[in-house]
Write a protein that holds these residues in place. Structure first.
Motif, PDB file in Angstrom:
ATOM      1  N   VAL A  15       0.831  -1.206   0.000  1.00  0.00           N
ATOM      2  CA  VAL A  15       0.000   0.000   0.000  1.00  0.00           C
ATOM      3  C   VAL A  15       0.866   1.257   0.000  1.00  0.00           C
ATOM      4  N   LEU A  16       1.940   1.281   0.785  1.00  0.00           N
ATOM      5  CA  LEU A  16       2.824   2.449   0.822  1.00  0.00           C
ATOM      6  C   LEU A  16       3.480   2.685  -0.534  1.00  0.00           C
ATOM      7  N   SER A  17       3.898   1.598  -1.189  1.00  0.00           N
ATOM      8  CA  SER A  17       4.500   1.736  -2.527  1.00  0.00           C
ATOM      9  C   SER A  17       3.480   2.282  -3.514  1.00  0.00           C
ATOM     10  N   ALA A  18       2.251   1.759  -3.449  1.00  0.00           N
ATOM     11  CA  ALA A  18       1.196   2.249  -4.337  1.00  0.00           C
ATOM     12  C   ALA A  18       0.867   3.705  -4.029  1.00  0.00           C
ATOM     13  N   GLY A  19       0.911   4.087  -2.746  1.00  0.00           N
ATOM     14  CA  GLY A  19       0.627   5.469  -2.365  1.00  0.00           C
ATOM     15  C   GLY A  19       1.626   6.451  -2.942  1.00  0.00           C
ATOM     16  N   THR A  20       2.908   6.101  -2.892  1.00  0.00           N
ATOM     17  CA  THR A  20       3.926   6.986  -3.464  1.00  0.00           C
ATOM     18  C   THR A  20       3.760   7.117  -4.971  1.00  0.00           C
ATOM     19  N   LEU A  21       3.471   6.004  -5.646  1.00  0.00           N
ATOM     20  CA  LEU A  21       3.254   6.057  -7.093  1.00  0.00           C
ATOM     21  C   LEU A  21       2.012   6.894  -7.419  1.00  0.00           C
ATOM     22  N   PHE A  22       1.006   6.829  -6.554  1.00  0.00           N
ATOM     23  CA  PHE A  22      -0.193   7.643  -6.748  1.00  0.00           C
ATOM     24  C   PHE A  22       0.134   9.131  -6.628  1.00  0.00           C
ATOM     25  N   VAL A  23       0.938   9.493  -5.619  1.00  0.00           N
ATOM     26  CA  VAL A  23       1.340  10.894  -5.456  1.00  0.00           C
ATOM     27  C   VAL A  23       2.175  11.349  -6.642  1.00  0.00           C
ATOM     28  N   MET A  24       3.083  10.490  -7.105  1.00  0.00           N
ATOM     29  CA  MET A  24       3.900  10.830  -8.266  1.00  0.00           C
ATOM     30  C   MET A  24       3.019  11.049  -9.495  1.00  0.00           C
ATOM     31  N   TRP A  25       1.998  10.211  -9.650  1.00  0.00           N
ATOM     32  CA  TRP A  25       1.065  10.367 -10.777  1.00  0.00           C
ATOM     33  C   TRP A  25       0.298  11.680 -10.669  1.00  0.00           C
ATOM     34  N   LEU A  26      -0.150  12.027  -9.456  1.00  0.00           N
ATOM     35  CA  LEU A  26      -0.844  13.302  -9.266  1.00  0.00           C
ATOM     36  C   LEU A  26       0.057  14.472  -9.638  1.00  0.00           C
ATOM     37  N   GLY A  27       1.325  14.412  -9.215  1.00  0.00           N
ATOM     38  CA  GLY A  27       2.259  15.484  -9.547  1.00  0.00           C
ATOM     39  C   GLY A  27       2.471  15.633 -11.034  1.00  0.00           C
ATOM     40  N   GLU A  28       2.598  14.513 -11.736  1.00  0.00           N
ATOM     41  CA  GLU A  28       2.790  14.578 -13.190  1.00  0.00           C
ATOM     42  C   GLU A  28       1.541  15.103 -13.886  1.00  0.00           C
ATOM     43  N   LYS A  29       0.357  14.770 -13.366  1.00  0.00           N
ATOM     44  CA  LYS A  29      -0.880  15.289 -13.958  1.00  0.00           C
ATOM     45  C   LYS A  29      -0.972  16.807 -13.789  1.00  0.00           C
ATOM     46  N   ILE A  30      -0.549  17.311 -12.623  1.00  0.00           N
ATOM     47  CA  ILE A  30      -0.546  18.765 -12.415  1.00  0.00           C
ATOM     48  C   ILE A  30       0.414  19.433 -13.387  1.00  0.00           C
ATOM     49  N   THR A  31       1.589  18.842 -13.555  1.00  0.00           N
ATOM     50  CA  THR A  31       2.577  19.419 -14.474  1.00  0.00           C
ATOM     51  C   THR A  31       2.053  19.447 -15.904  1.00  0.00           C
ATOM     52  N   ASP A  32       1.346  18.386 -16.324  1.00  0.00           N
ATOM     53  CA  ASP A  32       0.860  18.287 -17.707  1.00  0.00           C
ATOM     54  C   ASP A  32      -0.390  19.129 -17.951  1.00  0.00           C
ATOM     55  N   LYS A  33      -1.361  19.053 -17.034  1.00  0.00           N
ATOM     56  CA  LYS A  33      -2.658  19.675 -17.286  1.00  0.00           C
ATOM     57  C   LYS A  33      -2.988  20.816 -16.330  1.00  0.00           C
ATOM     58  N   GLY A  34      -2.117  21.043 -15.347  1.00  0.00           N
ATOM     59  CA  GLY A  34      -2.361  22.104 -14.383  1.00  0.00           C
ATOM     60  C   GLY A  34      -1.416  23.265 -14.567  1.00  0.00           C
ATOM     61  N   ILE A  35      -1.127  23.929 -13.475  1.00  0.00           N
ATOM     62  CA  ILE A  35      -0.238  25.093 -13.505  1.00  0.00           C
ATOM     63  C   ILE A  35       0.880  24.864 -12.493  1.00  0.00           C
ATOM     64  N   GLY A  36       2.108  25.078 -12.887  1.00  0.00           N
ATOM     65  CA  GLY A  36       3.237  24.910 -11.990  1.00  0.00           C
ATOM     66  C   GLY A  36       3.805  23.503 -12.032  1.00  0.00           C
ATOM     67  N   ASN A  37       4.864  23.283 -11.242  1.00  0.00           N
ATOM     68  CA  ASN A  37       5.482  21.968 -11.134  1.00  0.00           C
ATOM     69  C   ASN A  37       4.701  21.142 -10.115  1.00  0.00           C
ATOM     70  N   GLY A  38       4.161  20.005 -10.549  1.00  0.00           N
ATOM     71  CA  GLY A  38       3.262  19.233  -9.710  1.00  0.00           C
ATOM     72  C   GLY A  38       3.876  18.744  -8.421  1.00  0.00           C
ATOM     73  N   VAL A  39       5.061  18.143  -8.492  1.00  0.00           N
ATOM     74  CA  VAL A  39       5.708  17.609  -7.292  1.00  0.00           C
ATOM     75  C   VAL A  39       6.021  18.730  -6.310  1.00  0.00           C
ATOM     76  N   SER A  40       6.519  19.838  -6.808  1.00  0.00           N
ATOM     77  CA  SER A  40       6.845  20.965  -5.939  1.00  0.00           C
ATOM     78  C   SER A  40       5.588  21.523  -5.267  1.00  0.00           C
ATOM     79  N   LEU A  41       4.488  21.601  -6.016  1.00  0.00           N
ATOM     80  CA  LEU A  41       3.236  22.102  -5.438  1.00  0.00           C
ATOM     81  C   LEU A  41       2.710  21.179  -4.342  1.00  0.00           C
ATOM     82  N   ILE A  42       2.864  19.865  -4.541  1.00  0.00           N
ATOM     83  CA  ILE A  42       2.421  18.916  -3.526  1.00  0.00           C
ATOM     84  C   ILE A  42       3.226  19.097  -2.240  1.00  0.00           C
ATOM     85  N   ILE A  43       4.529  19.285  -2.368  1.00  0.00           N
ATOM     86  CA  ILE A  43       5.362  19.531  -1.185  1.00  0.00           C
ATOM     87  C   ILE A  43       4.957  20.840  -0.523  1.00  0.00           C
TER      88      ILE A  43
END
Length: 446
Positions: free
Chosen positions: A154-182
């Motif tokens: 579950v923890l491994s899947a959770g990190t991959l889920f967060v990474m996916w959210l960050g990449e989606k923000i970078t592609d379809k949102g505004i700003g750097n996704g990973v940085s915004l999550i932090i």
């Protein structure tokens, strides 16, 4: 105030920008909601006060408190950040990675894929360590062996889920996704920290003036940090004229913006990791608690602050040296027909750039060290430790850098539609103004 409402109205009028902002906000809300979901098989009421300190406190800050809550997103994006740093360092030392960095878009895609695979490996290792050491045994409700296997997955899947959210923000949102999550994880701590400080100053001590002075000091520190993040030394570059058909190319003067703080927050993170070694040793060997090592268990002590500042200065020079390559910058300029006025292309140019970087890195490293030790000084002046974290260190540098990058993207949309920018004079410049000739294809996530 009228200028503010006009700017907000202009932002809302741009359909693409409006959709990107709404998409980013929705994704961040999803992240914050999921970060409160506890691992299956864990009794949340039995966790008690599970607050972390030291290097674990730093990880908890990056994870937005999920680390101490034993959430399914407890590891956050730290495995992805670690993998990105490893790939970046490999791009400096391994020729095959250097070749991929120079292959343009296809090379970057290969490096991104390698980063994802490496993230999975790092996440699996960290998940095992987290379940073994950070989950209280009294909070586990199911069979320990089953819990270990299930939680690691579950923890491994959770990190991959967060990474996916960050990449989606970078592609379809505004700003750097990973940085915004932090950044959202860090900001989530601010309301409670501010409430505790107001309660302590106004209700308990009756020091309203002291609280006002603290806010003014915080504003001044933020302004100082912005100066460090945006500070650049512009090196003029002249491009030779070229005639292609009936059109003339080149013949213009541009600038290479060499950043005063090219290393970002990485020196502070590296230095903090080393500063936790004495504390770890005293925990494993109790006999060392009565020695001089005990001084490094107190972040507000003079010995700790001086050593911490020295390590930050040293790591700033080290990280800048491995990420900014004057020789490559010189070669790229030469290939594009550019030269620094008064200098021969090649060795003279690379030596000049290296000399400029060395001169601006020293004051940049000193200022970075000052920012890093400001939270300790704030605690010395009676500020609560939770609120003092926002007076400097990684928290403030990440917040300032991410906000500037995001505002820069918003302003670019406004200027493209012929609206005024976010400021009356000048333009917002974020951390993206790295040396133009340093086209290595890799960049730090934070």
């Amino acid at each position: 105030m009228k200028k503010l409402f006009t700017t907000l109205s202009n932002i809302w009028k741009i359909q693409e920008l409006r959709e990107r902002i709404v998409f980013t906000l929705v994704i961040l809300l999803v992240y914050r909601f999921v970060s409160h979901v506890v691992l299956p098989g864990v009794d949340a009421t039995a966790l008690g006060d599970n607050q972390k300190s030291g290097i674990l406190g730093l990880l908890d800050m990056f994870a937005g408190g999920s680390f101490s809550r034993v959430s399914i997103l407890a590891l956050g994006v730290m495995p992805y950040i670690s993998a990105s740093i490893v790939v970046q360092l490999l791009g400096i030392a391994v020729p095959s990675f250097q070749k991929m960095q120079k292959e343009g878009e296809s090379g970057r895609n290969k490096l991104n894929q390698i980063t994802r695979y490496l993230t999975v490996v790092i996440t699996a290792v960290q998940a095992v360590g987290y379940v073994k050491t950070q989950v209280p045994k009294e909070a586990i409700l199911i069979d320990p062996t089953l819990f270990f296997v299930l939680s690691t997955f579950v923890l491994s899947a959770g990190t991959l889920f967060v990474m996916w959210l960050g990449e989606k923000i970078t592609d379809k949102g505004i700003g750097n996704g990973v940085s915004l999550i932090i950044m959202v994880g860090i900001i989530a701590r601010l309301p409670m920290a501010l409430y505790q400080e107001i309660t302590s100053r106004v209700i308990v001590d009756g020091g309203l003036i002291a609280l006002v002075l603290e806010i003014v000091a915080l504003f001044a520190v933020v302004m100082f940090t912005i100066l460090i993040v945006q500070g650049v030394r512009k090196v003029p570059v002249q491009y030779a004229k070229r005639i292609v058909g009936n059109r003339q190319f080149g013949g213009v003067r541009q600038y290479i913006p060499l950043k005063v703080n090219a290393a970002g927050v990485m020196p502070i993170i590296f230095a903090q990791a080393l500063m936790f070694i004495p504390t770890t040793l005293t925990q494993f060997f109790p006999t060392l608690q009565n020695t001089w090592l005990i001084q490094f268990s107190d972040p507000t002590s003079l010995a700790y602050s001086l050593t911490f500042a020295f390590l930050i200065i040293a790591f700033t020079f080290f990280y800048t040296a491995i990420t900014v390559n004057p020789v490559q910058m010189s070669d790229d300029m030469k290939k594009n027909g550019g030269f620094i006025p008064g200098l021969k292309p090649g060795l003279d140019t690379s030596s000049f750039i290296d000399d400029v970087i060395s001169k601006i890195t020293f004051p940049g490293s000193v200022f970075l060290a000052i920012i890093a030790i400001l939270p300790s000084l704030a605690v010395k002046f009676g500020i609560k430790s939770e609120f003092a974290h926002f007076y400097g260190g990684t928290s403030l540098l990440i917040l300032v850098g991410v906000v500037l990058d995001t505002l820069q993207q918003v302003e670019s949309y406004l200027l493209m539609r012929h609206y005024d920018g976010l400021m009356k004079t000048g333009r917002v410049t974020g951390r993206t103004g790295v040396p133009a000739a340093n086209a290595s294809g890799s960049s730090a996530v934070i």
